[in-house]
Design an enzyme around this catalytic site. Structure first.
Site, short mmCIF file in Angstrom:
data_model
loop_
_atom_site.label_atom_id
_atom_site.label_comp_id
_atom_site.label_asym_id
_atom_site.label_seq_id
_atom_site.Cartn_x
_atom_site.Cartn_y
_atom_site.Cartn_z
N THR A 3 65.05 86.53 24.20
CA THR A 3 64.87 86.92 22.81
C THR A 3 64.75 88.44 22.62
OG1 THR A 3 62.50 86.55 23.04
CG2 THR A 3 63.82 84.74 22.14
N ILE A 44 51.41 68.71 30.99
CA ILE A 44 50.01 68.91 31.34
C ILE A 44 49.29 67.57 31.47
CG2 ILE A 44 47.80 69.87 30.57
CD1 ILE A 44 49.73 71.98 31.52
N GLY A 57 53.05 63.95 28.93
CA GLY A 57 53.55 65.32 28.86
C GLY A 57 53.36 66.06 30.18
N LYS A 68 48.37 81.00 22.36
CA LYS A 68 48.99 81.23 21.05
C LYS A 68 48.01 81.01 19.90
CE LYS A 68 53.66 80.21 22.67
NZ LYS A 68 53.30 80.34 24.09
N LEU A 103 54.70 77.16 34.11
CA LEU A 103 56.06 77.18 34.64
C LEU A 103 56.60 75.77 34.81
CD1 LEU A 103 55.51 79.90 37.36
CD2 LEU A 103 57.00 80.14 35.39
N GLY A 104 57.80 75.55 34.30
CA GLY A 104 58.48 74.28 34.55
C GLY A 104 58.15 73.17 33.59
N ILE A 163 42.87 70.72 25.34
CA ILE A 163 43.84 71.63 25.95
C ILE A 163 44.39 72.53 24.85
CG2 ILE A 163 45.91 71.85 27.34
CD1 ILE A 163 43.57 70.34 28.69
N GLU A 178 56.96 55.85 24.94
CA GLU A 178 56.85 54.81 25.96
C GLU A 178 57.50 55.19 27.28
OE1 GLU A 178 60.66 51.98 25.03
OE2 GLU A 178 58.85 51.57 23.88
#
Length: 607
Positions: A469, A291, A289, A407, A446-447, A403, A314
């Site tokens: 939104t 992070i 991922g 939220k 970001l990104g 991590i 994979e």
């Protein structure tokens, strides 16, 4: 022109220049008329000077220089070559012909050769500059911010590169000493207060920020001024690239949203990090991922004994493995395809590799998707975390870093509440375990895949509209490398049970973010690219928080990392609630949400 022909032409011209310089010097010395008795000396000195200067010019490589790029270095070479050549000619004439050339003839010959040879070399440079002035109408006018070494290098590149689509018309620099000066033939008009008026006056179509040595906060201030001009913004690379001589047109990059955050690079305690990572087997879950992959890149720098890359997909694991191998990281790498929900597989992995440090980044994070699939979010974010944490405890892992997310604070989404329960799980386990369990909580990065920035860029590239939104929606933002550096640093401070909160800076309005991205693309928001408001999606709230009311806040040794007071959570009660949660998986969403509300009473409380 063929290079050999070019060299022959230069040699022929130089012979004419030297010969005519000698003759003219004798003419001036003798009031316009050379006595017949001196002609032998004139011819002899002329032939000797032509030969000596030719050899000197060749030695100083005057016939192998690109004169269209001539500068101070070439002038110095011409002076040296001419002086040495004249001296050799003088000595040779004295030895071979037993004639001593008058000093006035010698000095005038030197001066005339210097003027003729040097002038001929710089005629082409002058012609090219004139040519570029004529060609300026065919190129986009560019304003250069920063008249230092970086700005001067870029102007030189822009002026000499025929393929460049822009041409520098003016400099802006805050240094009052530079105002009115010319750098590479381009005038410094004044400070940043003149940026907007200069853009209008010169019809500037591109601004290049060439200040690689100033802080990010100062860069952010300059960008704030520039973005209101409505022209495309670009930046010079870092100072290290300039010192390494790597400044080129291809190295100029577009200004990015990250540049607006205005935060200077994170300082890390290398010794503290090395102490708990070096020569240790480190496991990163969710290693494919956004992070997780950055964790792998940075952890590899601290020379672990082995780096375990665990992921469910994979393709993403293959990509980060390929990148690390390409970077030739010093530590051995082991790739593991596994699901954190598979307890048997996790047992095998922990038993085989015996990791000593675990960074748990595997999670479902997409808020609207998790609202529609709450059971999957619970399986992965809650029970996946519990599984990895339990095996970390069973196999005596030294440190476990979860991590988490902002939220998780007063959550209004399934994703947020599952992250909060994951925090509670590791805090419960920490009470009875030798493993130091901790969590790191931060806002949006970001990104990252599926985040707002890539989506906005796609919408802009497609011609709009850009969808936001709500006009009042605000979020905290941090770059991925910045967040990961702080996560690794927080791991060094862990004593067990903490929730570390990262300083995210000032919150950013999402609509402002969208407008900035449009401006950075050289377009006008609400004119060239429309912005549409689609309404708050399920699970979202207008603003995020980093701290619950009960946690309080304690500082650490690092000015960007804080600690929320550990919650007092009964492990027995936690295990009971998790069993109830397992039983409602797959049932109707209302039952699931009601039970989540029981576990996390603040869930659903929207301010």
């Amino acid at each position: 022109m063929n290079n050999n022909v070019r060299v022959m032409l230069l040699v022929a011209l130089d012979c004419i220049f030297v010969g005519s310089s000698v003759v003219s010097s004798y003419l001036i010395r003798n009031n316009g008329s050379i006595p017949i008795a001196l002609w032998g000396e004139v011819v002899g000195f002329s032939m000797t000077a032509i030969l000596a200067l030719g050899l000197s010019f060749y030695y100083f490589k005057l016939y192998h220089r690109a004169w269209r790029y001539a500068s101070i270095g070439e002038i110095v070479s011409i002076v040296k070559a001419t002086a040495i050549g004249i001296l050799l000619a003088y000595l040779a004439t004295m030895v071979t012909m037993h004639e001593v050339v008058d000093f006035p003839v010698l000095t005038r010959t030197f001066q005339t050769v210097l003027i003729l040879v040097g002038g001929s070399r710089f005629v082409w440079r002058m012609f090219r500059d004139t040519y570029f002035v004529k060609q300026r109408r065919m190129k986009k006018p560019a304003l250069i911010i920063g008249a230092g070494d970086g700005g001067a290098s870029i102007v030189k590149e822009l002026k000499n590169n025929l393929a460049s689509e822009v041409y520098p018309v003016a400099f802006i620099d805050d240094d009052p000493k530079k105002k009115g000066l010319q750098v590479q033939g381009i005038q410094v008009l004044g400070g940043r207060e003149l940026i907007v008026s200069t853009v209008e006056k010169y019809h500037v179509e591109e601004i290049i920020i060439a200040m690689p040595s100033i802080s990010k906060s100062q860069i952010s201030d300059v960008i704030e001024v520039c973005k209101n001009t409505g022209v495309r913004l670009k930046m010079l690379p870092a100072l290290s690239a300039i010192l390494a001589g790597k400044v080129s047109l291809s190295s100029i990059r577009d200004v990015q949203v990250e540049d607006l955050l205005g935060r200077d690079p994170v300082s890390v305690d290398l010794a503290g990090i090395t102490d708990y990572i070096r020569d240790k087997t480190v496991l990163v879950t969710g290693a494919g991922g956004s992070i997780g992959s950055e964790l792998c890149r940075q952890i590899a720098f601290f020379q672990p004994k082995k780096l375990l890359l665990l992921g469910h997909g994979e393709n993403s694991i293959y990509q980060i493995e390929s990148e690390l191998l390409r970077l030739k990281v010093a530590c051995p790498i082991e790739t593991i395809i596994a699901d954190v929900q598979d307890r048997k597989r996790l047992d095998t992995i922990f038993n085989q590799f015996r990791p000593q440090v675990v960074f748990h980044a595997a999670a479902h994070k997409h808020v609207p998707l998790m609202e529609r699939n709450p059971s999957e979010s619970i399986k992965n974010n809650v029970f996946g975390t519990r599984n990895v944490a339990e095996y970390a405890d069973l196999y005596s892992v030294e440190r476990f870093v979860l991590i988490s997310s902002d939220k998780a604070v007063n959550p209004t989404s399934i994703m947020g509440v599952t992250k909060r329960i994951a925090e509670m799980v590791i805090q419960c386990m920490n009470v009875h375990s030798k493993t130091k369990f901790s969590a790191v909580r931060f806002g949006n990065v970001l990104g990252s895949r599926g985040s707002v920035i890539p989506r906005f860029k796609e919408q802009i590239a497609a011609g709009g509209p850009v969808t936001v939104t709500h006009p009042d929606m605000v979020r905290y933002f941090m770059t991925i490398p910045e967040a990961v550096q702080l996560v690794i640093q927080a791991g060094a401070y862990a004593e067990g049970g903490e929730v570390f909160i990262l300083d995210m800076g000032k919150p950013v309005k999402i609509v402002t973010l969208a407008e900035d991205l449009i401006r950075f693309s050289g377009l006008e928001p609400h004119v060239d690219i429309k912005i549409e408001f689609t309404g708050i999606r399920p699970g979202e709230k207008l603003f995020e928080e980093l701290l619950t009311d009960e946690e309080g806040l304690t500082s650490t040794k690092h000015n960007r990392i804080f600690i929320g007071r550990p919650a007092n959570i009964s492990r027995t009660e936690m295990e009971f609630e998790l069993k109830r949660l397992e039983q409602v998986l797959g049932e109707d969403q209302q039952s699931i949400r009601s039970l989540l509300k029981t576990i996390v009473p603040t869930y659903g409380n929207v301010s």
